[in-house]
Design a protein around this motif. Sequence first.
Motif, short mmCIF file in Angstrom:
data_model
loop_
_atom_site.label_atom_id
_atom_site.label_comp_id
_atom_site.label_asym_id
_atom_site.label_seq_id
_atom_site.Cartn_x
_atom_site.Cartn_y
_atom_site.Cartn_z
N PRO A 60 0.91 6.48 12.30
CA PRO A 60 0.98 7.32 11.25
C PRO A 60 2.23 7.32 10.44
N ALA A 61 1.87 7.14 9.15
CA ALA A 61 3.37 7.42 8.11
C ALA A 61 2.77 7.60 6.91
N PHE A 62 3.61 7.73 5.70
CA PHE A 62 3.13 8.09 4.57
C PHE A 62 3.08 6.77 3.80
N GLY A 63 3.38 5.65 4.36
CA GLY A 63 2.96 4.52 3.36
C GLY A 63 2.94 3.32 4.39
N TYR A 64 2.48 2.07 3.87
CA TYR A 64 2.27 0.78 4.84
C TYR A 64 2.73 -0.36 3.72
N PHE A 65 2.58 -1.29 4.43
CA PHE A 65 3.19 -2.73 3.87
C PHE A 65 2.44 -2.96 2.44
N ASP A 66 0.98 -2.94 2.47
CA ASP A 66 0.34 -3.12 1.27
C ASP A 66 -0.59 -2.24 0.77
N HIS A 229 2.81 -6.84 -4.05
CA HIS A 229 1.61 -6.79 -5.13
C HIS A 229 1.98 -7.44 -6.33
N LEU A 230 3.29 -7.26 -6.82
CA LEU A 230 3.71 -7.74 -7.98
C LEU A 230 4.14 -9.07 -8.04
N ILE A 231 4.94 -9.65 -6.77
CA ILE A 231 5.40 -10.83 -6.85
C ILE A 231 4.95 -11.63 -5.99
N GLY A 297 -3.57 -16.15 -11.09
CA GLY A 297 -3.81 -16.22 -9.62
C GLY A 297 -5.28 -15.89 -9.24
N ASP A 298 -5.44 -15.77 -8.02
CA ASP A 298 -6.98 -15.64 -7.48
C ASP A 298 -7.31 -14.03 -7.35
#
Length: 370
Positions: A60-66, A229-231, A297-298
């Motif tokens: 449990p956390a307030f954010g994850y990698f993607d 996400h942006l790079i 991109g795709d």
Amino acid sequence: MVKNFGSKIGNMAEQYFKRWNSSQIFYGGLVLFGLLNLLTAAFMEIHFDEGYYWLYAQNPAFGYFDHPPLIAWMIRAGQFMFPGELGLRLFTVLMSTASMLFLWKIARNFTQNALLFWGVAFSTLLIHPYAFIATPDAPLFFSTVLFFYVFDRYLKTGSNSLGIALGATIALMFYSKYHGVLVVGFATLANLKLLGKRSYWLAALTALVLFIPHIWWQISHNFPTLQYHLIDSHKTGYNPEVTLNYIVSELAVTGPWLGWLFLYAMAKVKAQTPLVRTLKIMGIGTFVFFLISTFGGDFEAHWTLIAFVPLILLAIEYVEQNPKWKRWVYISAGVNFMLLLIVRILIISPLSNDIKALGIIKGWKNDSYE
């Protein structure tokens, strides 16, 4: 001959349901929709995407990698109540059912015909897998519907209390998936006068305060999601085939039979009210945004899921204005319903072992996620 057959089938459907009032048709459809999703959720093997988000739920956390954390919280809460696949998908099914309830409440701006509502809903394709599969798209669709439900009321009164409620729905979208930024951006673009209203800034402040835990998580971890996400993500250079595949894919998932009509309806319906104007700009803007993104991109077909809120609502409005299409909507819904039912039966049966297209849901089962 085909036209006469379509007229006959469409008229038979209308005659059959005339014995029921609109509320009975809607809630009967809602129970059917919810039960089908619940049964599929309980018996379908875990999908590999769901296994990924299950790992989130174990930490449990307030954010994850993607992605933001809401889907992880939903899975963890569901599995606290029920083990296995049902618990993993429980809140997805509950949210998807609630989505249709609030979508109907918005649709009543355009029609009192619940049969038409379900006709359009079952004529589309993309909303149905994410009605039971536990990915961030399920809470995103629910929170987008809820946003428009509150936004419709806010546009009429502009009260501070609705501004706070609107901010809460924005935060819910952001905790679901970052695509929520597009919803807010296009809604604001369609109603620039709102920038002069104090209550609209109160909505922004409410959303910001509620989203601070995730912002702090991003700061604490050096903004990994922005980097991804942006790079790093989906940057493959321009390929004309990608753009063509995007167009074909979106026509398929919006229909597959009447997708072209529903997309046409978004452009054709006149923006006679602030709500319709907002739906048009948000719906068309989303499809165009992801079309342009294919130049760099795709893509994945489900990225446009937020646009299916305006797609369904404006299709209903268009068909109400052009009743000659009703019979075809009913036929399309009936065919789609049967196809979706067959697929649901296949994916929970041993027969799916012999179908290559359904292989993505096989081989990921592991007792450790129960």
